[in-house]
Structures are given as structure tokens and as C-alpha cells.
Write an enzyme that holds these catalytic residues in place. Structure first.
Site, PDB file in Angstrom:
ATOM      1  N   ASP A  93     -36.892  22.859 -37.620  1.00 49.79           N
ATOM      2  CA  ASP A  93     -36.055  23.424 -36.565  1.00 49.79           C
ATOM      3  C   ASP A  93     -36.541  24.844 -36.314  1.00 49.79           C
ATOM      4  OD1 ASP A  93     -32.972  22.523 -35.478  1.00 49.79           O
ATOM      5  OD2 ASP A  93     -33.568  24.612 -35.161  1.00 49.79           O
ATOM      6  N   ILE A  94     -36.353  25.338 -35.118  1.00 47.05           N
ATOM      7  CA  ILE A  94     -36.770  26.693 -34.775  1.00 47.05           C
ATOM      8  C   ILE A  94     -35.976  27.739 -35.549  1.00 47.05           C
ATOM      9  CG2 ILE A  94     -35.216  26.809 -32.776  1.00 47.05           C
ATOM     10  CD1 ILE A  94     -37.336  28.503 -31.353  1.00 47.05           C
ATOM     11  N   ASP A  97     -41.238  25.970 -34.747  1.00 44.64           N
ATOM     12  CA  ASP A  97     -40.943  25.911 -33.317  1.00 44.64           C
ATOM     13  C   ASP A  97     -41.845  24.845 -32.705  1.00 44.64           C
ATOM     14  OD1 ASP A  97     -40.686  26.358 -30.566  1.00 44.64           O
ATOM     15  OD2 ASP A  97     -40.766  28.538 -30.744  1.00 44.64           O
ATOM     16  N   VAL A  98     -41.253  23.842 -32.069  1.00 47.94           N
ATOM     17  CA  VAL A  98     -42.062  22.755 -31.508  1.00 47.94           C
ATOM     18  C   VAL A  98     -43.014  23.235 -30.426  1.00 47.94           C
ATOM     19  CG1 VAL A  98     -40.423  20.925 -32.090  1.00 47.94           C
ATOM     20  CG2 VAL A  98     -40.223  22.112 -29.870  1.00 47.94           C
ATOM     21  N   SER A 149     -32.072  12.151 -22.093  1.00 47.00           N
ATOM     22  CA  SER A 149     -30.712  12.444 -21.637  1.00 47.00           C
ATOM     23  C   SER A 149     -30.384  11.472 -20.526  1.00 47.00           C
ATOM     24  CB  SER A 149     -30.641  13.888 -21.119  1.00 47.00           C
ATOM     25  OG  SER A 149     -29.468  14.123 -20.371  1.00 47.00           O
ATOM     26  N   TYR A 154     -34.109  21.201 -17.021  1.00 46.18           N
ATOM     27  CA  TYR A 154     -33.555  20.230 -17.963  1.00 46.18           C
ATOM     28  C   TYR A 154     -33.784  18.811 -17.439  1.00 46.18           C
ATOM     29  CZ  TYR A 154     -30.466  17.949 -21.271  1.00 46.18           C
ATOM     30  OH  TYR A 154     -29.974  17.126 -22.258  1.00 46.18           O
ATOM     31  N   LYS A 183     -36.404  16.078 -19.069  1.00 52.37           N
ATOM     32  CA  LYS A 183     -35.889  14.829 -19.614  1.00 52.37           C
ATOM     33  C   LYS A 183     -36.434  13.609 -18.861  1.00 52.37           C
ATOM     34  CE  LYS A 183     -33.548  16.660 -22.951  1.00 52.37           C
ATOM     35  NZ  LYS A 183     -33.967  16.454 -24.356  1.00 52.37           N
ATOM     36  N   VAL A 238     -22.800  15.074 -25.448  1.00 46.62           N
ATOM     37  CA  VAL A 238     -22.526  14.799 -26.861  1.00 46.62           C
ATOM     38  C   VAL A 238     -21.804  16.002 -27.456  1.00 46.62           C
ATOM     39  CG1 VAL A 238     -23.530  14.145 -29.088  1.00 46.62           C
ATOM     40  CG2 VAL A 238     -24.664  13.443 -26.961  1.00 46.62           C
ATOM     41  N   THR A 295     -21.763  18.580 -29.390  1.00 43.98           N
ATOM     42  CA  THR A 295     -22.646  19.447 -30.165  1.00 43.98           C
ATOM     43  C   THR A 295     -22.528  20.870 -29.632  1.00 43.98           C
ATOM     44  OG1 THR A 295     -24.559  19.137 -28.703  1.00 43.98           O
ATOM     45  CG2 THR A 295     -24.317  17.577 -30.537  1.00 43.98           C
TER      46      THR A 295
END
Length: 275
Positions: free
Chosen positions: A39-40, A77-78, A157, A175, A179, A208, A210
Site C-alpha cells: 500500500d502507498i 506506490d503502484v 467500478s 475516475y 475504470k 462500498v 470504505t
């Protein structure tokens, strides 16, 4: 309590510090898989909500280890291909080549007023699209060499199948574009990897529960347009789904249950894409 459905499997999960990624890691570990989690654990300046921290990642480790599971977790970081590859290599030194890959890391930085629409667009594409390409393009050749198949699931998404709620802003446009973009990646990778018995699919959640979604700036963005709340609602009588609902879909896709399922877009969206 641990069961053995994924005993002997190694799962590489991005965005694993909290939310969907954490839940995927815990459930896979509960069913026997060893986890490589990244994870970042830091803030992207254009993102208006507080992103995951190293404490969050440590909690993922704690939850997995409390089940008796094995996990290697580190900050990566991806967007940074070299760092991501280094993290994967460290995990593989402990557990071996992954048979399960969950390209889950992503951001959703919608807000009512954007200080720099171009920057948020670029950051979203870099994380949600380039980050997925980095993840899969690094690990896929290793899975091929391993020679025993596998499964890759990309978190897209409901907005990766439609474009509802767009307003031309940097975040909303990026976004939706990102996606949709990962669907293209999925289809390209699934065609390439199918002869190696490596399956590649996308999962498409509606909202979701989150931290990425449930924050004040997102609520202000929804409230800024009187019609947006209706436009972004689900036909089924549920505001948002739970992380466990997405994990169930992921487990279906990566398990024996999905052994002949590849190249599909699987909505878990309470009817959002059908309205």
C-alpha cells in the site's frame, strides 16, 4: 479460524492497508493463502480524504497473523514500478510466485471544488490505470514461468461500465476513464494469458462502505448537483454494499469455482449499471 481452500497459494494484493484490499487479504489468509501486501501508506496531494497509513497496513498484518496466516507487507506506490517490483520480489523470496493477484489499489478524489483539475486527473490515471498495468505486467511473466496457472482480478467500478454522474471535472472524468481503462487492460491480458491457464477478470462494485467513499468531500460533491444523488443511487434498496460483498465475488473468481471464467466484467452493483 483457518480453512484450506487456498492452502499453498500466494496472493499479491495492492491497496491492502484497509477497505477492500484488507478484507481480501484477511479472507484469503483465513482460507490458507500466504499474502504479499502493499500500500502507498501516504498522501497524494490532490486526494481530498485521508489515505491509508502505515498503522493501517500494520493492522492488516495483525488481522492476518491473528488467524495464524502468513503475510509480508510493505509500503509501495503502484505508480513507482521499480519500488513495486522490489516489494514483490521481497515477498516472493518468502512465499514464492503468486498464483493470485488482486490489482486493487486506487483513488476516488471527487470533490465539489477542485484546486487543480489537471493534476487530479493525472494522479487518478497514474494510480488507477498505470498502477494496474505496472502490477500485472510485473507479475504475469513470473506466473507464466511458474507454469501452474493462476488468477488475476482487477478492481474496477460500476463507473467502469457506464459514465453516470460525470460533470467534466478532473476527478470524475479520470475516475470513469481509469475504470473503463482497466477493462481494456483486462481484455488484453486475458487474451495473452489464457493459453497459460491464467485467468484475468474485473470486478465492478457500486459504492462500498470504505474511507475512500465515505468522506465529507465526496458527500459535498454529490450534494453539489441536486440530481446527482438520484443519478448515483442503486435500484436495489441499499445505499452501499459492504467490503465482504466484493470479497465474495473475488473469491469466486480466483477459486476453483471460477476455473473457466476469464475475460469477464463482474458487477457487484445492486443494479446500478442496469438502470
Amino acid at each position: 479460524m483457518r480453512t484450506g481452500r487456498f492452502e499453498g497459494h500466494v496472493a499479491f494484493i495492492t491497496g491492502a492497508a484497509r477497505g477492500q484490499g484488507r478484507n481480501h487479504a484477511v479472507r484469503l489468509a483465513a482460507e490458507g493463502a500466504s499474502i504479499i501486501a502493499v500500500d502507498i501508506c501516504g498522501q497524494i496531494a490532490s486526494v481530498p480524504y485521508e489515505m491509508a497509513s502505515e498503522d493501517d497496513l500494520r493492522e492488516t498484518v495483525n488481522l492476518v497473523e491473528a488467524l495464524g496466516g502468513k503475510i509480508y507487507a510493505t509500503v509501495a506506490d503502484v505508480r513507482d514500478r521499480a519500488v513495486l517490483e522490489g516489494a514483490l520480489n521481497e515477498g516472493m523470496a518468502r512465499f514464492g510466485v503468486p498464483s493470485i493477484v488482486l490489482a486493487n489499489a486506487g483513488i476516488s478524489p471527487q470533490r465539489a471544488t477542485e484546486p487543480d483539475p489537471q493534476q487530479v486527473f493525472l494522479d487518478t490515471i497514474a494510480t488507477n490505470l498505470v498502477g494496474v498495468w505496472n502490477t500485472i505486467s510485473i507479475v504475469a511473466p513470473m506466473m507464466i514461468s511458474r507454469g501452474d496457472g493462476g488468477a488475476i482480478v482487477i478492481t474496477s467500478s460500476a463507473q467502469g461500465l457506464i459514465g453516470r454522474g460525470g460533470d467534466g471535472s478532473g476527478a470524475a472524468s479520470a475516475y470513469t476513464a481509469s475504470k473503463h481503462g482497466v477493462v481494456g487492460l483486462m481484455r488484453s491480458f486475458s487474451a495473452w494469458l489464457a493459453p497459460h491457464s491464467i485467468r484475468v477478470n474485473t470486478v465492478h462494485p457500486t459504492g462500498v462502505h470504505t474511507a475512500m467513499v465515505e468522506h465529507a468531500e465526496m458527500m459535498e460533491w454529490v450534494a453539489a448537483d441536486p440530481e446527482r444523488g438520484t443519478t448515483m443511487s442503486n435500484p436495489m434498496p441499499v445505499g452501499m454494499v459492504d467490503v465482504s460483498d466484493i470479497t465474495e465475488a473475488v473469491l469466486y473468481l480466483v477459486g476453483e469455482s471460477g476455473r473457466y471464467v476469464t475475460g469477464v466484467t463482474l458487477p457487484v452493483d445492486a443494479g446500478f449499471t442496469s438502470k
